[in-house]
Motif scaffolding. Structure first.
Motif, PDB file in Angstrom:
ATOM      1  N   THR A 230     -23.035  15.492  -3.133  1.00 13.53           N
ATOM      2  CA  THR A 230     -21.968  14.984  -4.004  1.00 13.53           C
ATOM      3  C   THR A 230     -20.638  15.109  -3.264  1.00 13.53           C
ATOM      4  O   THR A 230     -19.841  16.014  -3.537  1.00 13.53           O
ATOM      5  N   SER A 231     -20.437  14.256  -2.305  1.00 14.13           N
ATOM      6  CA  SER A 231     -19.199  14.272  -1.546  1.00 14.13           C
ATOM      7  C   SER A 231     -18.032  13.916  -2.459  1.00 14.13           C
ATOM      8  O   SER A 231     -18.062  12.882  -3.130  1.00 14.13           O
ATOM      9  N   PRO A 232     -16.992  14.780  -2.496  1.00 13.69           N
ATOM     10  CA  PRO A 232     -15.856  14.514  -3.394  1.00 13.69           C
ATOM     11  C   PRO A 232     -14.964  13.405  -2.853  1.00 13.69           C
ATOM     12  O   PRO A 232     -13.864  13.659  -2.363  1.00 13.69           O
ATOM     13  N   GLU A 233     -15.455  12.182  -2.925  1.00 16.86           N
ATOM     14  CA  GLU A 233     -14.702  11.042  -2.405  1.00 16.86           C
ATOM     15  C   GLU A 233     -14.467  10.017  -3.500  1.00 16.86           C
ATOM     16  O   GLU A 233     -15.245   9.922  -4.444  1.00 16.86           O
ATOM     17  N   MET A 234     -13.390   9.277  -3.328  1.00 18.34           N
ATOM     18  CA  MET A 234     -13.147   8.124  -4.173  1.00 18.34           C
ATOM     19  C   MET A 234     -12.628   6.992  -3.290  1.00 18.34           C
ATOM     20  O   MET A 234     -12.008   7.239  -2.249  1.00 18.34           O
ATOM     21  N   THR A 235     -12.930   5.784  -3.698  1.00 17.14           N
ATOM     22  CA  THR A 235     -12.540   4.609  -2.929  1.00 17.14           C
ATOM     23  C   THR A 235     -11.586   3.761  -3.762  1.00 17.14           C
ATOM     24  O   THR A 235     -11.911   3.397  -4.897  1.00 17.14           O
ATOM     25  N   VAL A 236     -10.425   3.479  -3.180  1.00 16.70           N
ATOM     26  CA  VAL A 236      -9.418   2.649  -3.841  1.00 16.70           C
ATOM     27  C   VAL A 236      -9.490   1.249  -3.229  1.00 16.70           C
ATOM     28  O   VAL A 236      -9.252   1.076  -2.026  1.00 16.70           O
ATOM     29  N   PHE A 237      -9.821   0.249  -4.032  1.00 19.70           N
ATOM     30  CA  PHE A 237      -9.889  -1.129  -3.563  1.00 19.70           C
ATOM     31  C   PHE A 237      -8.578  -1.832  -3.903  1.00 19.70           C
ATOM     32  O   PHE A 237      -8.152  -1.874  -5.064  1.00 19.70           O
ATOM     33  N   MET A 238      -7.957  -2.377  -2.856  1.00 16.55           N
ATOM     34  CA  MET A 238      -6.713  -3.115  -3.054  1.00 16.55           C
ATOM     35  C   MET A 238      -7.026  -4.517  -3.576  1.00 16.55           C
ATOM     36  O   MET A 238      -8.159  -5.003  -3.488  1.00 16.55           O
ATOM     37  N   LYS A 239      -6.028  -5.150  -4.126  1.00 19.98           N
ATOM     38  CA  LYS A 239      -6.208  -6.516  -4.610  1.00 19.98           C
ATOM     39  C   LYS A 239      -6.471  -7.452  -3.441  1.00 19.98           C
ATOM     40  O   LYS A 239      -6.061  -7.191  -2.303  1.00 19.98           O
ATOM     41  N   GLN A 240      -7.151  -8.552  -3.723  1.00 20.34           N
ATOM     42  CA  GLN A 240      -7.594  -9.464  -2.674  1.00 20.34           C
ATOM     43  C   GLN A 240      -6.419 -10.042  -1.879  1.00 20.34           C
ATOM     44  O   GLN A 240      -6.535 -10.292  -0.679  1.00 20.34           O
TER      45      GLN A 240
ATOM     46  N   PRO B 212     -11.990  -6.810   0.021  1.00 18.32           N
ATOM     47  CA  PRO B 212     -10.604  -6.333  -0.002  1.00 18.32           C
ATOM     48  C   PRO B 212     -10.419  -5.177   0.975  1.00 18.32           C
ATOM     49  O   PRO B 212     -11.388  -4.611   1.493  1.00 18.32           O
ATOM     50  N   HIS B 213      -9.171  -4.828   1.225  1.00 20.41           N
ATOM     51  CA  HIS B 213      -8.891  -3.600   1.957  1.00 20.41           C
ATOM     52  C   HIS B 213      -9.256  -2.410   1.048  1.00 20.41           C
ATOM     53  O   HIS B 213      -9.061  -2.467  -0.166  1.00 20.41           O
ATOM     54  N   ALA B 214      -9.777  -1.354   1.670  1.00 19.90           N
ATOM     55  CA  ALA B 214     -10.190  -0.188   0.888  1.00 19.90           C
ATOM     56  C   ALA B 214      -9.648   1.086   1.513  1.00 19.90           C
ATOM     57  O   ALA B 214      -9.506   1.180   2.741  1.00 19.90           O
TER      58      ALA B 214
ATOM     59  N   GLN C  64      -5.195   4.028 -10.470  1.00 27.00           N
ATOM     60  CA  GLN C  64      -5.571   2.748 -11.064  1.00 27.00           C
ATOM     61  C   GLN C  64      -4.346   1.989 -11.579  1.00 27.00           C
ATOM     62  O   GLN C  64      -4.337   0.758 -11.625  1.00 27.00           O
ATOM     63  N   THR C  65      -3.293   2.730 -11.932  1.00 29.14           N
ATOM     64  CA  THR C  65      -2.085   2.096 -12.493  1.00 29.14           C
ATOM     65  C   THR C  65      -1.089   1.665 -11.420  1.00 29.14           C
ATOM     66  O   THR C  65      -0.085   1.027 -11.752  1.00 29.14           O
ATOM     67  N   ARG C  66      -1.352   1.988 -10.170  1.00 28.10           N
ATOM     68  CA  ARG C  66      -0.409   1.653  -9.096  1.00 28.10           C
ATOM     69  C   ARG C  66      -0.462   0.164  -8.759  1.00 28.10           C
ATOM     70  O   ARG C  66      -1.507  -0.481  -8.880  1.00 28.10           O
ATOM     71  N   ASP C  67       0.666  -0.354  -8.320  1.00 23.68           N
ATOM     72  CA  ASP C  67       0.755  -1.766  -7.936  1.00 23.68           C
ATOM     73  C   ASP C  67      -0.120  -2.039  -6.714  1.00 23.68           C
ATOM     74  O   ASP C  67      -0.154  -1.249  -5.769  1.00 23.68           O
ATOM     75  N   GLY C  68      -0.797  -3.148  -6.752  1.00 28.55           N
ATOM     76  CA  GLY C  68      -1.634  -3.560  -5.637  1.00 28.55           C
ATOM     77  C   GLY C  68      -3.051  -3.030  -5.689  1.00 28.55           C
ATOM     78  O   GLY C  68      -3.889  -3.440  -4.878  1.00 28.55           O
ATOM     79  N   VAL C  69      -3.349  -2.123  -6.646  1.00 28.23           N
ATOM     80  CA  VAL C  69      -4.696  -1.549  -6.749  1.00 28.23           C
ATOM     81  C   VAL C  69      -5.531  -2.388  -7.705  1.00 28.23           C
ATOM     82  O   VAL C  69      -5.112  -2.671  -8.834  1.00 28.23           O
ATOM     83  N   ASP C  70      -6.696  -2.790  -7.250  1.00 28.02           N
ATOM     84  CA  ASP C  70      -7.597  -3.568  -8.097  1.00 28.02           C
ATOM     85  C   ASP C  70      -8.539  -2.666  -8.892  1.00 28.02           C
ATOM     86  O   ASP C  70      -8.713  -2.829 -10.099  1.00 28.02           O
ATOM     87  N   SER C  71      -9.177  -1.688  -8.223  1.00 34.16           N
ATOM     88  CA  SER C  71     -10.090  -0.773  -8.920  1.00 34.16           C
ATOM     89  C   SER C  71     -10.239   0.499  -8.097  1.00 34.16           C
ATOM     90  O   SER C  71      -9.952   0.525  -6.897  1.00 34.16           O
TER      91      SER C  71
END
Length: 302
Positions: A59-69, A125-127, A150-157
């Protein structure tokens, strides 16, 4: 002391004789209780087999932020640097994966070559991959950070890589609670079955019990054979339940083996430890004795 032992020996032999007198009825009651007991035994086997697998899952404590296309590489780089500085105390590492790098990784997989070749442009997208520090409140912190980003500008998911492990742990917790509820239902079945069996026996021997009382038999002497009968019913049903569960594990393990091999893991179902089964059998025997005492007390009152 010898008198006490002789009374208990007599009560035990009487209980055995009563079980033998009506073999079909006794066997029917044993099967009802045994089949009911076998269900939580199988459930406990599945739960005990699944827990080590869950603990071994990385259970690697990682998260991935996907930027908008439509985000550019420069915007993704600036965002990753800003996140690294803002959450420096919580993050162990920040890594940017550009859409070009992600596409090359997919193209190296032969199963994706044809599908990607048919696309007019790069759909990825960029991640930004964020690695969090290991702490006791990791789940809470990761959820809070994911909601913030998730609420930041440019973040898709935002994707938490350990979400499915958390869901699996929640499912196991649900199964554990369900087993406790099921065991409570099993206790009710044991009490009801033994109560009715002893009640019929007591009603059939009501005149015999009355005569015994007239010649000086104590209430304990009258009840004792029925208590042994209830306890023996619980013990025999528990042993039969373990046998039925063991028989059921053979086809279950064959079916599970092929499924586990497809996921590259070794998973085998087995009965719980002998100490747990013995403890459960003793509890069932105690329930049977209590149900028998309650039944004979109510059924032999004049």
């Amino acid at each position: 002391m010898r008198t006490w032992l002789r009374h208990h020996q007599y009560a035990f032999l009487v209980a055995l004789r009563r079980l033998k007198v009506q073999p079909f009825s006794s066997l029917s009651n044993l099967l009802v209780i045994a089949l009911t007991l076998a269900v939580p035994v199988l459930g406990a086997s599945i739960l005990l087999a699944a827990q080590p697998v869950v603990r071994e899952i990385p259970t690697s404590p990682e998260m991935t932020v996907f930027m908008k296309q439509n985000s550019t590489l420069e915007q993704a780089q600036a965002f990753s640097q800003a996140v690294g500085k803002e959450f420096q105390a919580e993050l162990a590492n920040v890594r940017l994966v550009s859409k070009e790098q992600a596409l090359k990784q997919l193209q190296s997989n032969p199963s994706w070559t044809d599908a990607l070749g048919a696309l007019p442009s790069n759909p990825l997208p960029h991640a930004i991959v964020l690695t969090l520090h290991e702490t006791p409140d990791l789940v809470t912190r990761a959820d809070s950070l994911a909601k913030t980003l998730q609420t930041r500008d440019g973040v898709d998911s935002v994707l938490l890589d350990s979400e499915w492990v958390q869901r699996l742990a929640a499912i196991l917790s649900f199964i554990r609670i369900g087993l406790w509820i099921l065991m409570a239902g099993v206790g009710v079945v044991v009490i009801a079955t033994v109560f009715n069996t002893v009640r019929l026996q007591a009603l059939n021997q009501r005149e015999e019990i009355a005569v015994a009382r007239l010649v000086g038999a104590t209430e304990a002497f009258v009840r004792r054979p029925f208590l042994y009968m209830g306890a023996l019913t619980g013990l025999l049903a528990s042993a039969l339940a373990c046998g039925l569960a063991l028989l059921a594990l053979t086809p279950l393990n064959k079916a599970l083996s092929s499924l586990a091999q497809s996921y590259g893991v070794q998973l085998t179902l087995s009965l719980p430890e002998f100490s747990l089964l013995l403890t459960a059998a003793i509890l069932v025997a105690i329930l049977g004795a209590l149900a028998a005492r309650w039944s004979v007390t109510r059924s032999t009152q004049y």
